[in-house]
Write a protein that holds these residues in place. Structure first.
Motif, short mmCIF file in Angstrom:
data_model
loop_
_atom_site.label_atom_id
_atom_site.label_comp_id
_atom_site.label_asym_id
_atom_site.label_seq_id
_atom_site.Cartn_x
_atom_site.Cartn_y
_atom_site.Cartn_z
N ASP A 147 4.97 0.06 -0.20
CA ASP A 147 6.00 0.45 0.76
C ASP A 147 5.51 1.54 1.71
N LYS A 170 13.49 5.00 4.79
CA LYS A 170 13.27 3.68 4.20
C LYS A 170 13.64 2.57 5.17
N SER A 208 7.90 -6.85 -4.06
CA SER A 208 7.78 -6.01 -2.86
C SER A 208 8.04 -6.78 -1.57
N THR A 267 9.00 -4.96 1.87
CA THR A 267 8.16 -3.96 2.55
C THR A 267 6.70 -4.37 2.72
N ARG A 297 7.52 5.67 2.69
CA ARG A 297 8.98 5.57 2.67
C ARG A 297 9.54 6.46 1.55
#
Length: 248
Positions: free
Chosen positions: A88, A121, A12, A15, A200
């Motif tokens: 996210d 996003k 990840s 994000t 997102r």
């Protein structure tokens, strides 16, 4: 009240810093922040260590997916209330957790939920879709209604009493859990009419046609497992999402 917030991560790095920043900005002080990492192969752990001062527990090990990771987080939690902040997602404003706790206290309820925005996003200030939940009525569940799971916070002892996420579900374990708590076990819930979470777009449930079909199959199973008539509930559940694209 101590609030345990759980984030599950896996690769990840792109994000997680934003997610942590939104947690760091929270004015509510009694937060236990738990991150369960699925043995990321990128720089996720380095980003976490460089950006967070409020992480209480960090576990990095292989798991069976996001719901397994969230279950581990619940088991590790020591707070009165448990909520989730996905890797996210963002908490929408600094008083979000404080407002959720205050709403739960005022309603003398066992759970609390709020509104959610789906955002771009690439640009989290751009709202793609707004999910306005509305006041809680248990009978709404018959019509496919559910609160946005990322905004759903519940007392930890109820997770232990009524069961954690069912790992038989790969995409819809959150829907199954909501039905189990609110419909089958009559957990009381209060509504905070504010956007507390930004998500997102591009989540697992709508990433591809195959995932959408699998999500539909699992939604049907969740409704059956929790003694709800699935044809009408599933139809209304999906149709009710359409207006969300115009509420921005």
């Amino acid at each position: 009240m101590k609030v345990s917030i759980i984030t599950a991560t896996y690769n990840s790095e792109s994000t997680i810093a934003d997610t942590i920043d939104s947690l760091e900005e929270q004015t509510y002080q009694n937060i236990e922040y738990i991150i369960i990492d699925g043995a990321s192969k990128d720089s996720t752990l380095n980003v976490i260590e460089s950006n967070s001062t409020r992480v209480s527990t960090l576990i990095s090990e292989s798991d069976k997916g996001i719901y397994d990771a969230l279950n581990k987080g619940i088991e590790a939690a020591t707070g009165d209330i448990v909520g989730f902040l996905h890797s996210d997602d963002l908490l929408a404003y600094p008083e979000a957790i404080s407002d959720l706790v205050e709403t739960l206290k005022k309603g003398d309820s066992e759970a609390v939920y709020a509104d959610l925005e789906y955002v771009s996003k690439e640009d989290t200030t751009k709202v793609v879709r707004k999910w306005t939940s509305g006041q809680y009525e248990q009978q709404k569940l018959r019509s496919g209604w559910m609160p946005p799971h990322p905004t759903f916070f519940m007392k930890r002892d109820l997770y232990l009493k009524y069961g954690l996420f069912n790992l038989d579900y790969k995409i819809a374990a959150d829907y199954d859990s909501i039905l189990r708590y609110l419909w089958v076990n009559n957990v009381t819930a209060s509504y905070l009419p504010k956007v507390v979470t930004k998500m997102r777009v591009g989540g697992a449930s709508n990433r591809s046609l195959a995932n959408i079909m699998e999500k539909t199959k699992e939604d049907i199973q969740a409704l059956k497992d929790n003694q709800l008539f699935w044809p009408s509930a599933l139809f209304i559940k999906n149709v009710s999402k359409i207006p969300q694209f115009f509420k921005r």
